[in-house]
Design a protein around this motif. Structure first.
Motif, PDB file in Angstrom:
ATOM      1  N   TYR A  83      45.128  17.178  33.834  1.00 58.01           N
ATOM      2  CA  TYR A  83      44.562  17.719  35.070  1.00 58.01           C
ATOM      3  C   TYR A  83      45.407  18.868  35.608  1.00 58.01           C
ATOM      4  O   TYR A  83      44.895  19.904  36.029  1.00 58.01           O
ATOM      5  N   ASN A  84      46.740  18.696  35.559  1.00 53.53           N
ATOM      6  CA  ASN A  84      47.609  19.769  36.063  1.00 53.53           C
ATOM      7  C   ASN A  84      47.492  21.026  35.215  1.00 53.53           C
ATOM      8  O   ASN A  84      47.376  22.133  35.737  1.00 53.53           O
ATOM      9  N   ASN A  85      47.536  20.875  33.879  1.00 51.46           N
ATOM     10  CA  ASN A  85      47.421  22.058  33.014  1.00 51.46           C
ATOM     11  C   ASN A  85      46.063  22.718  33.177  1.00 51.46           C
ATOM     12  O   ASN A  85      45.946  23.936  33.244  1.00 51.46           O
ATOM     13  N   GLY A  86      45.042  21.902  33.226  1.00 51.69           N
ATOM     14  CA  GLY A  86      43.717  22.471  33.389  1.00 51.69           C
ATOM     15  C   GLY A  86      43.542  23.168  34.708  1.00 51.69           C
ATOM     16  O   GLY A  86      42.957  24.243  34.807  1.00 51.69           O
ATOM     17  N   SER A  87      44.077  22.594  35.762  1.00 53.84           N
ATOM     18  CA  SER A  87      43.930  23.231  37.067  1.00 53.84           C
ATOM     19  C   SER A  87      44.710  24.521  37.140  1.00 53.84           C
ATOM     20  O   SER A  87      44.265  25.505  37.742  1.00 53.84           O
ATOM     21  N   ASN A  88      45.894  24.555  36.514  1.00 54.25           N
ATOM     22  CA  ASN A  88      46.658  25.804  36.514  1.00 54.25           C
ATOM     23  C   ASN A  88      45.934  26.892  35.746  1.00 54.25           C
ATOM     24  O   ASN A  88      45.883  28.041  36.166  1.00 54.25           O
ATOM     25  N   ALA A  89      45.370  26.517  34.569  1.00 57.44           N
ATOM     26  CA  ALA A  89      44.658  27.525  33.790  1.00 57.44           C
ATOM     27  C   ALA A  89      43.429  28.016  34.529  1.00 57.44           C
ATOM     28  O   ALA A  89      43.127  29.211  34.551  1.00 57.44           O
ATOM     29  N   ILE A  90      42.705  27.067  35.166  1.00 57.81           N
ATOM     30  CA  ILE A  90      41.509  27.467  35.917  1.00 57.81           C
ATOM     31  C   ILE A  90      41.884  28.349  37.081  1.00 57.81           C
ATOM     32  O   ILE A  90      41.238  29.360  37.377  1.00 57.81           O
ATOM     33  N   THR A  91      42.983  27.983  37.753  1.00 54.74           N
ATOM     34  CA  THR A  91      43.422  28.811  38.873  1.00 54.74           C
ATOM     35  C   THR A  91      43.802  30.201  38.432  1.00 54.74           C
ATOM     36  O   THR A  91      43.465  31.199  39.073  1.00 54.74           O
ATOM     37  N   ALA A  92      44.521  30.271  37.278  1.00 51.57           N
ATOM     38  CA  ALA A  92      44.912  31.587  36.781  1.00 51.57           C
ATOM     39  C   ALA A  92      43.695  32.405  36.387  1.00 51.57           C
ATOM     40  O   ALA A  92      43.605  33.601  36.690  1.00 51.57           O
ATOM     41  N   ASN A  93      42.717  31.752  35.710  1.00 53.15           N
ATOM     42  CA  ASN A  93      41.526  32.481  35.316  1.00 53.15           C
ATOM     43  C   ASN A  93      40.731  32.929  36.525  1.00 53.15           C
ATOM     44  O   ASN A  93      40.207  34.046  36.566  1.00 53.15           O
ATOM     45  N   ARG A  94      40.636  32.059  37.533  1.00 54.15           N
ATOM     46  CA  ARG A  94      39.930  32.465  38.741  1.00 54.15           C
ATOM     47  C   ARG A  94      40.639  33.611  39.432  1.00 54.15           C
ATOM     48  O   ARG A  94      40.010  34.518  39.976  1.00 54.15           O
ATOM     49  N   ASP A  95      41.970  33.552  39.388  1.00 49.87           N
ATOM     50  CA  ASP A  95      42.732  34.622  40.032  1.00 49.87           C
ATOM     51  C   ASP A  95      42.486  35.951  39.339  1.00 49.87           C
ATOM     52  O   ASP A  95      42.249  36.969  39.981  1.00 49.87           O
ATOM     53  N   PHE A  96      42.545  35.942  37.970  1.00 51.24           N
ATOM     54  CA  PHE A  96      42.286  37.168  37.239  1.00 51.24           C
ATOM     55  C   PHE A  96      40.849  37.636  37.452  1.00 51.24           C
ATOM     56  O   PHE A  96      40.578  38.824  37.625  1.00 51.24           O
ATOM     57  N   ASP A 144      52.611  37.231  25.537  1.00 52.52           N
ATOM     58  CA  ASP A 144      53.268  36.526  26.628  1.00 52.52           C
ATOM     59  C   ASP A 144      52.462  35.328  27.112  1.00 52.52           C
ATOM     60  O   ASP A 144      52.864  34.661  28.062  1.00 52.52           O
ATOM     61  N   GLY A 145      51.334  35.029  26.480  1.00 55.53           N
ATOM     62  CA  GLY A 145      50.506  33.906  26.886  1.00 55.53           C
ATOM     63  C   GLY A 145      49.520  34.229  27.982  1.00 55.53           C
ATOM     64  O   GLY A 145      48.686  33.392  28.330  1.00 55.53           O
ATOM     65  N   ARG A 146      49.589  35.435  28.526  1.00 57.55           N
ATOM     66  CA  ARG A 146      48.669  35.844  29.585  1.00 57.55           C
ATOM     67  C   ARG A 146      47.864  37.078  29.198  1.00 57.55           C
ATOM     68  O   ARG A 146      47.288  37.748  30.048  1.00 57.55           O
ATOM     69  N   GLY A 147      47.846  37.382  27.918  1.00 60.72           N
ATOM     70  CA  GLY A 147      47.081  38.527  27.465  1.00 60.72           C
ATOM     71  C   GLY A 147      47.819  39.836  27.525  1.00 60.72           C
ATOM     72  O   GLY A 147      47.188  40.903  27.543  1.00 60.72           O
ATOM     73  N   TRP A 148      49.153  39.791  27.524  1.00 63.83           N
ATOM     74  CA  TRP A 148      49.928  41.016  27.564  1.00 63.83           C
ATOM     75  C   TRP A 148      51.082  40.927  26.574  1.00 63.83           C
ATOM     76  O   TRP A 148      51.153  39.992  25.781  1.00 63.83           O
ATOM     77  N   PRO A 207      45.797  45.335  39.665  1.00 61.87           N
ATOM     78  CA  PRO A 207      45.285  44.040  39.205  1.00 61.87           C
ATOM     79  C   PRO A 207      45.334  43.940  37.696  1.00 61.87           C
ATOM     80  O   PRO A 207      45.246  44.941  36.984  1.00 61.87           O
ATOM     81  N   ARG A 208      45.481  42.715  37.228  1.00 62.84           N
ATOM     82  CA  ARG A 208      45.552  42.487  35.780  1.00 62.84           C
ATOM     83  C   ARG A 208      44.140  42.469  35.198  1.00 62.84           C
ATOM     84  O   ARG A 208      43.618  41.436  34.778  1.00 62.84           O
ATOM     85  N   ASN A 209      43.491  43.613  35.203  1.00 66.73           N
ATOM     86  CA  ASN A 209      42.126  43.693  34.686  1.00 66.73           C
ATOM     87  C   ASN A 209      42.073  44.187  33.259  1.00 66.73           C
ATOM     88  O   ASN A 209      41.005  44.411  32.720  1.00 66.73           O
ATOM     89  N   MET A 210      43.222  44.400  32.624  1.00 64.75           N
ATOM     90  CA  MET A 210      43.267  44.874  31.248  1.00 64.75           C
ATOM     91  C   MET A 210      44.085  43.892  30.422  1.00 64.75           C
ATOM     92  O   MET A 210      45.206  43.554  30.776  1.00 64.75           O
ATOM     93  N   HIS A 211      43.508  43.429  29.337  1.00 67.93           N
ATOM     94  CA  HIS A 211      44.159  42.444  28.479  1.00 67.93           C
ATOM     95  C   HIS A 211      44.219  42.974  27.055  1.00 67.93           C
ATOM     96  O   HIS A 211      43.449  43.850  26.663  1.00 67.93           O
TER      97      HIS A 211
END
Length: 487
Positions: free
Chosen positions: A70-83, A412-416, A107-111
């Motif tokens: 739940y924690n990993n999923g929520s962090n990933a969802i939060t990060a994706n929602r943020d991006f 880096d795990g975040r698309g950069w 903004p991190r709009n380029m991956h």
């Protein structure tokens, strides 16, 4: 006889109650039933306790797994929602979000998408040209390295080589680390050759400035102090040179020709932007489709480098890109970032290498430490491509039209861009017969996203200003023509 009678009577009395149903049961039987019930209750309670503890343990394990998931999923969802929210707000409003400690306004709009290697030897189909499908083979996972045969046609290879020859090639200069112990053995120069090298104007005499130029090591004060003696004779110079011929060779000559010990080639740069030859523009578009990167990154990267290796040409193992530390800055974004960092490094995210001809013998591209090979293995210097090129773990044979490309950085795990991939070490083996023509396309990306974004914004503003100036000049020229016609 009386005791016997009593015994018989007792036996009869004992047997009598068993035959009658109304008399109460004897005491011994109930005692046995009670003892059996007590032992059964103890076993059941023990079993129940064990089962309770077992279920509690299983429930705790499941709860722990659910908590982690739940924690990993929520962090990933939060990060994706943020991006996603940043991208949407940037597209809708065209402005940047408020500054945060991590992001300074962009903004991190380029991956950066990365191609999966799957496994060594895996072949995947890629469409790079209309109506043609290329096969891309995975050669290594460390670094992530691919090979694409027939990436260029024979005509395209000939055009690139011809354009490089028309432009003219220059000597490739590479800085060599200090401490080359075998340098003195490789530089076997006679005193006459040293004298001719020092005699810049070829007048047969040595002037003070000719002795001191380019001398930057420990013996420089001796030469310079000797050169300041204006009344000294020329023979004094010759005696001094003959005595210190070895040290002088290391100090002066190595500054110019020590690069030949690391790289022996000639190269030039070919522009691929608007107005360039159509083959060069098509090649850049093909690289964009191959790497799947944003076109803006490819267009703002370095021009195409064309290199020629003659017989004996080589290039020691090296990294195309360097590690980026807080005190360093990327060469291509340094001016736009307005940084005062004293150290610069090449930030080349991807290297695309093209073979423009078939080499008769030698000239392979070696990856000495690909896939978990270490420097210390076999106790040989894997960096030396002249002596130990065959000891490398992976060698790619140069075949005309073939392209190989690899990632110089990890993700880096975040698309950069992440850390430098140490396994991307590579070099060019010695060309033992014939000539080798290659070309390099480097995709420049700054690991610092904000600096890369500022750089692209800076370039786009310059392009807009240039386009406006060209438009104004065209309007002025049109008005001038109309006035001339009116007159």
């Amino acid at each position: 006889m009386e005791p016997q009678d009593n015994i018989e009577e007792d036996d009869t009395a004992a047997s009598a109650p068993s035959s009658s149903s109304s008399s109460p049961p004897p005491r011994s039987l109930p005692r046995q039933r009670v003892s059996l019930q007590k032992s059964s209750v103890c076993s059941r309670s023990y079993f129940m306790v064990v089962m309770v503890f077992f279920h509690v343990y299983i429930i705790n394990v499941i709860a722990l797994l659910l908590y982690v998931h739940y924690n990993n999923g929520s962090n990933a969802i939060t990060a994706n929602r943020d991006f996603t929210s940043r991208d949407n707000s940037y597209k809708d409003t065209g402005a940047s979000n408020p500054q945060t400690p991590a992001d300074s306004g962009f903004p991190r709009n380029m991956h950066l998408p990365r191609i999966e290697g799957i496994r060594v030897g895996h072949v995947q189909k890629v469409s790079l040209l209309p109506g043609k499908v290329h096969e891309m083979k995975t050669l290594s996972l460390k670094p992530l390295l691919f090979e694409i045969p027939q990436f260029l046609s024979e005509e395209e290879c000939g055009v690139v080589v011809h354009l490089a020859q028309l432009k003219g090639l220059m000597e490739s200069q590479v800085m060599v680390p200090e401490g080359q112990e075998e340098l003195n053995q490789q530089l076997n120069l006679s005193p006459e050759e040293i004298f001719n090298f020092l005699d810049l104007n070829q007048d047969g005499q040595l002037q003070p400035h000719e002795v001191c130029w380019q001398s930057s090591m420990s013996v420089k004060p001796w030469f310079c102090s000797l050169a300041r003696l204006r009344k000294c004779n020329v023979w004094l110079y010759l005696v001094f040179i003959s005595v210190c011929v070895c040290s002088f060779t290391l100090c002066v000559i190595c500054n110019l020709i020590r690069s030949q010990l690391v790289r022996n080639s000639r190269h030039t740069w070919l522009y691929q932007g608007q107005g360039a030859h159509q083959v060069l523009q098509d090649l850049r578009k093909r690289v964009t489709r191959l790497t799947r990167l944003p076109s803006s990154l490819v267009e703002l990267s370095e021009p195409l480098q064309v290199v020629r290796y003659e017989q004996g040409g080589h290039y020691h193992a090296h990294h195309d890109s360097g590690p980026v530390y807080p005190e360093t800055a990327c060469t291509h974004t340094r001016l736009a970032a307005n940084t005062t960092s004293p150290f610069q490094t090449s930030c080349r995210y991807i290297t695309v290498l093209f073979y423009l001809n078939n080499v008769e013998e030698g000239g392979e591209t070696t990856f000495p430490v690909a896939d978990n090979r270490t420097y210390e293995e076999n106790d040989v210097d894997l960096l030396d491509t002249r002596k130990h090129c065959d000891k490398g773990n992976l060698r790619v044979k140069p075949i005309k039209g073939t392209a190989v490309f690899w990632y110089n950085y990890l993700s880096d795990g975040r698309g950069w861009v992440g850390e430098q991939d140490e396994y991307s070490l590579h070099g060019g083996c010695v060309v033992t017969r014939g000539t080798k023509w290659v070309a390099n396309n480097w995709i420049n990306v700054d690991p610092d996203y904000q600096r890369q974004a500022r750089y692209q914004q800076f370039v786009s503003q310059q392009q807009e200003t240039q386009e406006q100036e060209e438009l104004i000049s065209e309007l002025n020229s049109d008005q001038h023509i109309e006035r001339h016609q009116d007159l």
